[in-house]
Design a protein around this motif. Structure first.
Motif, PDB file in Angstrom:
ATOM      1  N   GLN A 147       1.226  -1.110   0.233  1.00  0.00           N
ATOM      2  CA  GLN A 147       0.025  -0.108  -0.132  1.00  0.00           C
ATOM      3  C   GLN A 147       0.889   1.413  -0.414  1.00  0.00           C
ATOM      4  O   GLN A 147       1.582   1.614   0.280  1.00  0.00           O
ATOM      5  N   THR A 149      -0.940   3.825   0.753  1.00  0.00           N
ATOM      6  CA  THR A 149      -1.095   5.011   2.033  1.00  0.00           C
ATOM      7  C   THR A 149      -0.423   5.448   3.826  1.00  0.00           C
ATOM      8  O   THR A 149       0.138   3.771   3.461  1.00  0.00           O
ATOM      9  N   GLY A 150      -0.023   6.169   4.067  1.00  0.00           N
ATOM     10  CA  GLY A 150       0.956   6.565   5.337  1.00  0.00           C
ATOM     11  C   GLY A 150       2.517   6.291   4.543  1.00  0.00           C
ATOM     12  O   GLY A 150       2.572   6.572   5.580  1.00  0.00           O
ATOM     13  N   LYS A 151       2.740   5.841   3.311  1.00  0.00           N
ATOM     14  CA  LYS A 151       4.392   5.872   3.124  1.00  0.00           C
ATOM     15  C   LYS A 151       5.016   7.076   3.009  1.00  0.00           C
ATOM     16  O   LYS A 151       4.178   8.355   2.796  1.00  0.00           O
ATOM     17  N   THR A 152       5.826   7.149   2.448  1.00  0.00           N
ATOM     18  CA  THR A 152       7.300   8.142   2.231  1.00  0.00           C
ATOM     19  C   THR A 152       7.196   7.633   1.051  1.00  0.00           C
ATOM     20  O   THR A 152       7.652   6.896   0.228  1.00  0.00           O
ATOM     21  N   LYS A 170       0.029  13.062  -1.837  1.00  0.00           N
ATOM     22  CA  LYS A 170       0.592  13.510  -0.598  1.00  0.00           C
ATOM     23  C   LYS A 170      -0.976  12.858  -0.178  1.00  0.00           C
ATOM     24  O   LYS A 170      -1.374  13.013   0.967  1.00  0.00           O
ATOM     25  N   ASN A 174      -2.828  10.088   1.145  1.00  0.00           N
ATOM     26  CA  ASN A 174      -2.474  10.333   2.680  1.00  0.00           C
ATOM     27  C   ASN A 174      -0.360   9.823   2.752  1.00  0.00           C
ATOM     28  O   ASN A 174      -0.357   9.773   3.871  1.00  0.00           O
ATOM     29  N   MET A 175       0.184   9.900   1.480  1.00  0.00           N
ATOM     30  CA  MET A 175       1.813  10.650   1.956  1.00  0.00           C
ATOM     31  C   MET A 175       2.472  11.167   2.665  1.00  0.00           C
ATOM     32  O   MET A 175       2.169  12.557   1.802  1.00  0.00           O
ATOM     33  N   ARG A 176       3.445  10.779   2.676  1.00  0.00           N
ATOM     34  CA  ARG A 176       4.092  12.036   3.882  1.00  0.00           C
ATOM     35  C   ARG A 176       5.047  12.361   2.531  1.00  0.00           C
ATOM     36  O   ARG A 176       5.886  11.616   1.387  1.00  0.00           O
ATOM     37  N   ASP A 207      10.158   5.544   0.691  1.00  0.00           N
ATOM     38  CA  ASP A 207      10.203   4.280   0.097  1.00  0.00           C
ATOM     39  C   ASP A 207       9.490   4.406  -1.677  1.00  0.00           C
ATOM     40  O   ASP A 207       8.978   3.148  -1.854  1.00  0.00           O
TER      41      ASP A 207
END
Length: 330
Positions: A147, A149-152, A170, A174-176, A207
């Protein structure tokens, strides 16, 4: 004055929108040409002798030798946003106006394709489809992905297209978002929603990495063995900018040692390539043939810009997006 128009190495211009060709036919004779990427300048000039307007793709290379042997050429209109295949100093000395398509025209199409290719390699879409097509449904557990989502995510080159890639990653996942772009200030990058970092930090933290830089002497092979050595094991990379940003031999080593978990490229160094290219030996690599701009919306916009360039030039008007605008200030 009678004009002759050469459409050079473009597989898309005028194919889907006949109204654009009809406008050009009112200006002069039109002929399509296909040349090898390494066609010598003099040979290219000889073959295009008499054509004073050229509509060009990313190849071949219009070198100084080309301009030294070519007769009068009033315009080279690039059916795209880059012009690294044109010797601009020689073109200007020759009095040849060079125009490009506005980067905004390609922004959404290229960014969306960079993400589409990335998702395809991350989720093994092509391999899973092939398994289903061949009746190997029971093998579906082999096609495990990750996924976003939430990774960099790290974007190298947060310009026109890169900033759109960053927005999608982003806000869509919802990624950094990290960004490296030596041509923009920290404040500029932060205003686009990214954390401004140096290249080494981006490589270590990301990532997923998207290459969206342009080619110049500083960015050529900017990603090589040292840079792959800084990346996380199992990184995913998408490149819809230029193949020359990464050293191909270093890519192969990074694939072999597991640094790269998946590679999605719409551009390849030395393109066009054939089926013998080493990338095709890897199941975790997706190659598309430089089709990021191939949407109806984008290609219509690109074509409209090119036709407008030609129309303005023959009417002694200055086109938009002239690379060597100094020719109009003399």
């Amino acid at each position: 004055m009678t004009h002759k128009i050469a459409i050079v190495n473009s597989s898309s211009f005028g194919r889907k929108f006949p109204d654009q060709m009809e406008r050009l036919e009112k200006i002069g004779e039109i002929k399509r040409f296909t040349f090898a990427i390494d066609t010598p300048g003099k040979e290219l000039a000889d073959k295009l002798m008499g054509y004073d307007i050229i509509i060009s793709s990313v190849t071949p290379f219009f070198t100084r030798e080309f301009f030294e042997h070519k007769d009068k050429t009033i315009l080279i209109s690039r059916h795209g946003i880059g012009y690294n295949n044109i010797d601009m100093e020689a073109a200007t000395e020759k009095g040849t106006v060079v125009t490009i398509v506005s980067a905004q025209v390609e922004r959404d199409a290229v960014a969306e394709n960079a993400i589409a290719n990335l998702m395809a390699v991350v989720r093994q879409t092509s391999s899973a489809y092939q398994a289903a097509k061949e009746g190997r449904w029971a093998e579906r557990a082999q096609f495990m992905g990750h996924q976003l989502t939430g990774k960099t995510a790290g974007v190298i080159g947060l310009g026109n297209i890169g900033s759109r890639v960053g927005e999608i990653l982003k806000h869509g996942f919802n990624m950094r978002l990290l960004a490296y772009d030596p041509h923009q200030s920290k404040e500029d990058l932060e205003s686009k929603g990214a954390e401004a970092v140096e290249l080494d930090e981006l490589l270590k933290e990301s990532d997923f990495i998207s290459l969206n830089a342009f080619i110049d002497p500083q960015s050529f092979h900017m990603i090589s063995d040292r840079e792959f050595g800084l990346m996380k094991k199992g990184v995913y990379i998408t490149n819809a900018a230029r193949g020359e940003l990464m050293d191909q031999d270093a890519i192969l080593r990074a694939l072999d040692n597991g640094t790269i978990a998946g590679l999605a490229v719409d551009v390849v160094e030395g393109e066009p390539i054939d089926q013998t290219h080493p990338f095709f030996k890897y199941n975790n690599v997706i190659v598309t043939p430089h089709t990021s701009a191939y949407t109806y919306e984008c290609l219509r916009g690109m074509g409209e810009k090119v036709v407008s360039d030609v129309e303005k030039m023959v009417n002694n008007e200055q086109p938009d997006n002239v690379v060597n605008a100094e020719l109009f200030n003399k």
